[in-house]
Design a protein around this motif. Structure first.
Motif, PDB file in Angstrom:
ATOM      1  N   VAL A 186       0.838  -1.202   0.000  1.00 53.38           N
ATOM      2  CA  VAL A 186       0.000   0.000   0.000  1.00 53.38           C
ATOM      3  C   VAL A 186       0.874   1.253   0.000  1.00 53.38           C
ATOM      4  O   VAL A 186       0.608   2.195  -0.758  1.00 53.38           O
ATOM      5  CB  VAL A 186      -0.982  -0.006   1.192  1.00 53.38           C
ATOM      6  CG1 VAL A 186      -1.676   1.346   1.339  1.00 53.38           C
ATOM      7  CG2 VAL A 186      -2.017  -1.111   1.026  1.00 53.38           C
ATOM      8  N   VAL A 187       1.912   1.273   0.808  1.00 44.94           N
ATOM      9  CA  VAL A 187       2.829   2.424   0.821  1.00 44.94           C
ATOM     10  C   VAL A 187       3.437   2.611  -0.569  1.00 44.94           C
ATOM     11  O   VAL A 187       3.499   3.728  -1.095  1.00 44.94           O
ATOM     12  CB  VAL A 187       3.928   2.255   1.890  1.00 44.94           C
ATOM     13  CG1 VAL A 187       5.012   3.329   1.754  1.00 44.94           C
ATOM     14  CG2 VAL A 187       3.317   2.277   3.290  1.00 44.94           C
ATOM     15  N   TYR A 188       3.858   1.525  -1.188  1.00 46.94           N
ATOM     16  CA  TYR A 188       4.421   1.580  -2.544  1.00 46.94           C
ATOM     17  C   TYR A 188       3.399   2.171  -3.516  1.00 46.94           C
ATOM     18  O   TYR A 188       3.726   3.042  -4.327  1.00 46.94           O
ATOM     19  CB  TYR A 188       4.844   0.178  -2.974  1.00 46.94           C
ATOM     20  CG  TYR A 188       5.343   0.089  -4.393  1.00 46.94           C
ATOM     21  CD1 TYR A 188       6.674   0.370  -4.699  1.00 46.94           C
ATOM     22  CD2 TYR A 188       4.493  -0.295  -5.431  1.00 46.94           C
ATOM     23  CE1 TYR A 188       7.142   0.291  -6.003  1.00 46.94           C
ATOM     24  CE2 TYR A 188       4.956  -0.379  -6.738  1.00 46.94           C
ATOM     25  CZ  TYR A 188       6.279  -0.085  -7.017  1.00 46.94           C
ATOM     26  OH  TYR A 188       6.734  -0.164  -8.307  1.00 46.94           O
ATOM     27  N   LEU A 189       2.151   1.701  -3.446  1.00 48.77           N
ATOM     28  CA  LEU A 189       1.104   2.211  -4.334  1.00 48.77           C
ATOM     29  C   LEU A 189       0.876   3.702  -4.113  1.00 48.77           C
ATOM     30  O   LEU A 189       0.711   4.468  -5.072  1.00 48.77           O
ATOM     31  CB  LEU A 189      -0.202   1.438  -4.115  1.00 48.77           C
ATOM     32  CG  LEU A 189      -0.205  -0.010  -4.594  1.00 48.77           C
ATOM     33  CD1 LEU A 189      -1.425  -0.747  -4.060  1.00 48.77           C
ATOM     34  CD2 LEU A 189      -0.127  -0.092  -6.110  1.00 48.77           C
ATOM     35  N   LEU A 190       0.860   4.141  -2.864  1.00 48.23           N
ATOM     36  CA  LEU A 190       0.670   5.557  -2.567  1.00 48.23           C
ATOM     37  C   LEU A 190       1.831   6.397  -3.098  1.00 48.23           C
ATOM     38  O   LEU A 190       1.632   7.519  -3.563  1.00 48.23           O
ATOM     39  CB  LEU A 190       0.508   5.768  -1.062  1.00 48.23           C
ATOM     40  CG  LEU A 190      -0.801   5.261  -0.465  1.00 48.23           C
ATOM     41  CD1 LEU A 190      -0.739   5.288   1.053  1.00 48.23           C
ATOM     42  CD2 LEU A 190      -1.986   6.054  -0.980  1.00 48.23           C
ATOM     43  N   GLN A 191       3.041   5.853  -3.048  1.00 50.08           N
ATOM     44  CA  GLN A 191       4.205   6.581  -3.556  1.00 50.08           C
ATOM     45  C   GLN A 191       4.177   6.709  -5.076  1.00 50.08           C
ATOM     46  O   GLN A 191       4.810   7.604  -5.627  1.00 50.08           O
ATOM     47  CB  GLN A 191       5.490   5.907  -3.099  1.00 50.08           C
ATOM     48  CG  GLN A 191       5.761   6.083  -1.630  1.00 50.08           C
ATOM     49  CD  GLN A 191       7.011   5.353  -1.166  1.00 50.08           C
ATOM     50  OE1 GLN A 191       7.606   4.553  -1.888  1.00 50.08           O
ATOM     51  NE2 GLN A 191       7.418   5.621   0.071  1.00 50.08           N
ATOM     52  N   GLN A 192       3.442   5.837  -5.739  1.00 49.06           N
ATOM     53  CA  GLN A 192       3.323   5.920  -7.198  1.00 49.06           C
ATOM     54  C   GLN A 192       2.469   7.115  -7.618  1.00 49.06           C
ATOM     55  O   GLN A 192       2.528   7.553  -8.753  1.00 49.06           O
ATOM     56  CB  GLN A 192       2.719   4.629  -7.767  1.00 49.06           C
ATOM     57  CG  GLN A 192       3.503   3.373  -7.450  1.00 49.06           C
ATOM     58  CD  GLN A 192       4.960   3.459  -7.860  1.00 49.06           C
ATOM     59  OE1 GLN A 192       5.271   3.650  -9.026  1.00 49.06           O
ATOM     60  NE2 GLN A 192       5.864   3.343  -6.906  1.00 49.06           N
TER      61      GLN A 192
END
Length: 184
Positions: free
Chosen positions: A161-167
């Motif tokens: 989820v953190v990775y997706l938000l950083q995208q």
């Protein structure tokens, strides 16, 4: 007690360091491109799935938990994410089979990519953790049953989820807060 807490933290850290980041990026890509996301798991893994579904909802993804009364039919272009330590849970295998018949994508979070559900999946993320089966290939743990797998899955899915938000940077906290429950 202090020793137990440190031991569990170290166990989870060791497991997560062995997860292939490429596999998690593939799963993140599947999530980003899915029309809708469906999450399935049984027992504690199912509870971890609900935690993941909540975070995806907070992040504005269209997400449903399989088995809930408001969950619609899965369709082509959707993604079914299954959380199963063994990768062979009977009901979850049925869900994967049905999803493939409909031409939906299937992703598996598991300790065993070579499992029956792994064979049906378009992508999988292997978490090399101990399960309730305590196979010789699994790491040692002081924890009961599949706790090591479930805890590792929880943290790994939060990392996705953190990775997706950083995208999609910009206004993340404000957007998450807007989706957070206000009938508390």
């Amino acid at each position: 007690m202090e020793h137990i807490i440190k031991t569990i933290g170290n166990e989870i850290n060791e497991v997560l360091q062995k997860v292939d980041p490429g596999e998690t990026e593939v799963l993140a890509n599947e999530i980003q491109h899915a029309n809708r996301i469906f999450i399935a798991g049984t027992g504690r893994s199912g509870l971890i799935g609900k935690v993941f579904a909540m975070r995806l909802m907070h992040s504005a993804y269209p997400v449903y938990v399989v088995g809930e009364t408001i969950t619609p039919s899965i369709e082509s272009g959707d993604l079914l994410v299954i959380i199963s330590g063994s990768g062979s849970t009977g009901s979850l295998k049925q869900y994967a089979t049905k999803a493939k018949e409909i031409d939906a994508r299937v992703a598996l979070i598991t300790t065993n990519k070579d499992s029956v559900i792994g064979g049906l999946s378009d992508c999988s993320v292997r978490i090399p953790a101990a399960t309730k089966k305590r196979l010789e290939s699994e790491p040692d743990t002081i924890q009961p049953l599949g706790s090591q797998f479930d805890q590792s899955a929880h943290l790994l899915l939060d990392a996705i989820v953190v990775y997706l938000l950083q995208q999609h940077p910009g206004g993340q906290e404000n957007a998450l807060n807007k989706k957070h429950a206000n009938l508390e």
